[in-house]
Scaffold this motif. Structure first.
Motif, PDB file in Angstrom:
ATOM      1  N   MET A 140       0.819  -1.193   0.000  1.00  0.00           N
ATOM      2  CA  MET A 140       0.000   0.000   0.000  1.00  0.00           C
ATOM      3  C   MET A 140       0.865   1.261   0.000  1.00  0.00           C
ATOM      4  O   MET A 140       0.528   2.237  -0.657  1.00  0.00           O
ATOM      5  CB  MET A 140      -0.906  -0.037   1.241  1.00  0.00           C
ATOM      6  N   SER A 141       1.950   1.226   0.747  1.00  0.00           N
ATOM      7  CA  SER A 141       2.806   2.407   0.818  1.00  0.00           C
ATOM      8  C   SER A 141       3.512   2.660  -0.511  1.00  0.00           C
ATOM      9  O   SER A 141       3.816   3.807  -0.850  1.00  0.00           O
ATOM     10  CB  SER A 141       3.820   2.271   1.945  1.00  0.00           C
ATOM     11  N   SER A 142       3.774   1.610  -1.285  1.00  0.00           N
ATOM     12  CA  SER A 142       4.421   1.795  -2.585  1.00  0.00           C
ATOM     13  C   SER A 142       3.477   2.476  -3.574  1.00  0.00           C
ATOM     14  O   SER A 142       3.921   3.271  -4.407  1.00  0.00           O
ATOM     15  CB  SER A 142       4.916   0.462  -3.142  1.00  0.00           C
ATOM     16  N   ILE A 143       2.179   2.217  -3.467  1.00  0.00           N
ATOM     17  CA  ILE A 143       1.199   2.871  -4.335  1.00  0.00           C
ATOM     18  C   ILE A 143       1.115   4.355  -3.991  1.00  0.00           C
ATOM     19  O   ILE A 143       1.074   5.213  -4.875  1.00  0.00           O
ATOM     20  CB  ILE A 143      -0.184   2.183  -4.213  1.00  0.00           C
ATOM     21  N   ILE A 144       1.115   4.677  -2.708  1.00  0.00           N
ATOM     22  CA  ILE A 144       1.070   6.079  -2.276  1.00  0.00           C
ATOM     23  C   ILE A 144       2.347   6.791  -2.721  1.00  0.00           C
ATOM     24  O   ILE A 144       2.303   7.925  -3.203  1.00  0.00           O
ATOM     25  CB  ILE A 144       0.878   6.165  -0.749  1.00  0.00           C
ATOM     26  N   PHE A 145       3.490   6.119  -2.578  1.00  0.00           N
ATOM     27  CA  PHE A 145       4.755   6.709  -2.996  1.00  0.00           C
ATOM     28  C   PHE A 145       4.761   6.966  -4.511  1.00  0.00           C
ATOM     29  O   PHE A 145       5.202   8.017  -4.978  1.00  0.00           O
ATOM     30  CB  PHE A 145       5.916   5.781  -2.606  1.00  0.00           C
ATOM     31  N   PHE A 146       4.244   5.993  -5.281  1.00  0.00           N
ATOM     32  CA  PHE A 146       4.167   6.137  -6.730  1.00  0.00           C
ATOM     33  C   PHE A 146       3.245   7.298  -7.112  1.00  0.00           C
ATOM     34  O   PHE A 146       3.570   8.095  -7.998  1.00  0.00           O
ATOM     35  CB  PHE A 146       3.688   4.817  -7.354  1.00  0.00           C
ATOM     36  N   ALA A 147       2.102   7.440  -6.453  1.00  0.00           N
ATOM     37  CA  ALA A 147       1.168   8.541  -6.713  1.00  0.00           C
ATOM     38  C   ALA A 147       1.795   9.885  -6.346  1.00  0.00           C
ATOM     39  O   ALA A 147       1.609  10.886  -7.039  1.00  0.00           O
ATOM     40  CB  ALA A 147      -0.132   8.316  -5.946  1.00  0.00           C
ATOM     41  N   LEU A 148       2.540   9.902  -5.244  1.00  0.00           N
ATOM     42  CA  LEU A 148       3.222  11.119  -4.819  1.00  0.00           C
ATOM     43  C   LEU A 148       4.274  11.547  -5.856  1.00  0.00           C
ATOM     44  O   LEU A 148       4.389  12.728  -6.183  1.00  0.00           O
ATOM     45  CB  LEU A 148       3.870  10.907  -3.447  1.00  0.00           C
ATOM     46  N   ILE A 149       5.014  10.583  -6.378  1.00  0.00           N
ATOM     47  CA  ILE A 149       6.025  10.870  -7.404  1.00  0.00           C
ATOM     48  C   ILE A 149       5.351  11.410  -8.662  1.00  0.00           C
ATOM     49  O   ILE A 149       5.831  12.383  -9.272  1.00  0.00           O
ATOM     50  CB  ILE A 149       6.862   9.611  -7.734  1.00  0.00           C
ATOM     51  N   LEU A 150       4.233  10.822  -9.103  1.00  0.00           N
ATOM     52  CA  LEU A 150       3.512  11.300 -10.280  1.00  0.00           C
ATOM     53  C   LEU A 150       2.974  12.718 -10.057  1.00  0.00           C
ATOM     54  O   LEU A 150       3.046  13.572 -10.949  1.00  0.00           O
ATOM     55  CB  LEU A 150       2.365  10.360 -10.639  1.00  0.00           C
ATOM     56  N   GLY A 151       2.441  12.979  -8.877  1.00  0.00           N
ATOM     57  CA  GLY A 151       1.936  14.318  -8.560  1.00  0.00           C
ATOM     58  C   GLY A 151       3.052  15.350  -8.559  1.00  0.00           C
ATOM     59  O   GLY A 151       2.900  16.458  -9.083  1.00  0.00           O
ATOM     60  N   LEU A 152       4.173  14.978  -7.968  1.00  0.00           N
ATOM     61  CA  LEU A 152       5.317  15.878  -7.945  1.00  0.00           C
ATOM     62  C   LEU A 152       5.838  16.143  -9.361  1.00  0.00           C
ATOM     63  O   LEU A 152       6.178  17.280  -9.707  1.00  0.00           O
ATOM     64  CB  LEU A 152       6.431  15.272  -7.068  1.00  0.00           C
ATOM     65  N   MET A 153       5.877  15.111 -10.191  1.00  0.00           N
ATOM     66  CA  MET A 153       6.328  15.248 -11.563  1.00  0.00           C
ATOM     67  C   MET A 153       5.399  16.192 -12.344  1.00  0.00           C
ATOM     68  O   MET A 153       5.855  17.023 -13.125  1.00  0.00           O
ATOM     69  CB  MET A 153       6.384  13.885 -12.261  1.00  0.00           C
ATOM     70  N   TYR A 154       4.097  16.079 -12.107  1.00  0.00           N
ATOM     71  CA  TYR A 154       3.135  16.947 -12.778  1.00  0.00           C
ATOM     72  C   TYR A 154       3.390  18.415 -12.416  1.00  0.00           C
ATOM     73  O   TYR A 154       3.453  19.275 -13.293  1.00  0.00           O
ATOM     74  CB  TYR A 154       1.702  16.545 -12.411  1.00  0.00           C
ATOM     75  N   PHE A 155       3.523  18.701 -11.122  1.00  0.00           N
ATOM     76  CA  PHE A 155       3.683  20.084 -10.688  1.00  0.00           C
ATOM     77  C   PHE A 155       5.079  20.649 -10.973  1.00  0.00           C
ATOM     78  O   PHE A 155       5.247  21.865 -11.059  1.00  0.00           O
ATOM     79  CB  PHE A 155       3.353  20.218  -9.195  1.00  0.00           C
TER      80      PHE A 155
END
Length: 129
Positions: A1-16
């Motif tokens: 579960m934490s890897s999915i949150i980390f992956f989503a966080l990385i995608l969000g950071l990449m977007y911004f």
């Protein structure tokens, strides 16, 4: 579960950090190109400075006046607009005004012609014609 949150966080950071600023730059460039008018001072991607002489929307080209040399560039070659001319002044000026140096040059040419005519008349009088 934490890897999915980390992956989503990385995608969000990449977007911004990457995608959003790039889209803003593209939008600003499109706006600059749509406001491009005849008479604007521009700089090309090759660092050539000139004044827009004509714009061909069909061929997507711009003709620049670079100190009397007219060059045709793709619109994409315009890097930035250094100084925009007011749209009203471009539309109201159908015929460009003569500049002072041009008027002075014409006066000088007329003076030379008059002097040459006078010299010719004096030479004919001296010869007795």
């Amino acid at each position: 579960m934490s890897s999915i949150i980390f992956f989503a966080l990385i995608l969000g950071l990449m977007y911004f950090m990457m995608i959003r600023p790039q889209r803003k730059q593209q939008q600003q460039r499109q706006e600059m190109m749509s406001k491009l008018n005849v008479g604007d001072k521009v700089t090309t991607i090759g660092r050539l400075h000139g004044v827009v002489d004509s714009i061909d929307d069909d061929a997507k080209t711009v003709t620049l006046d670079c100190d009397g040399v007219y060059l045709v560039f793709d619109r994409a070659a315009i890097m930035r607009v250094d100084q925009q001319v007011a749209k009203e002044s471009v539309e109201s000026d159908d015929k460009p005004e003569e500049t002072k140096p041009a008027t002075e040059a014409k006066d000088a040419v007329e003076d030379v012609k008059e002097d040459a005519t006078d010299a010719t008349k004096d030479a004919k009088d001296d010869l007795g014609e």
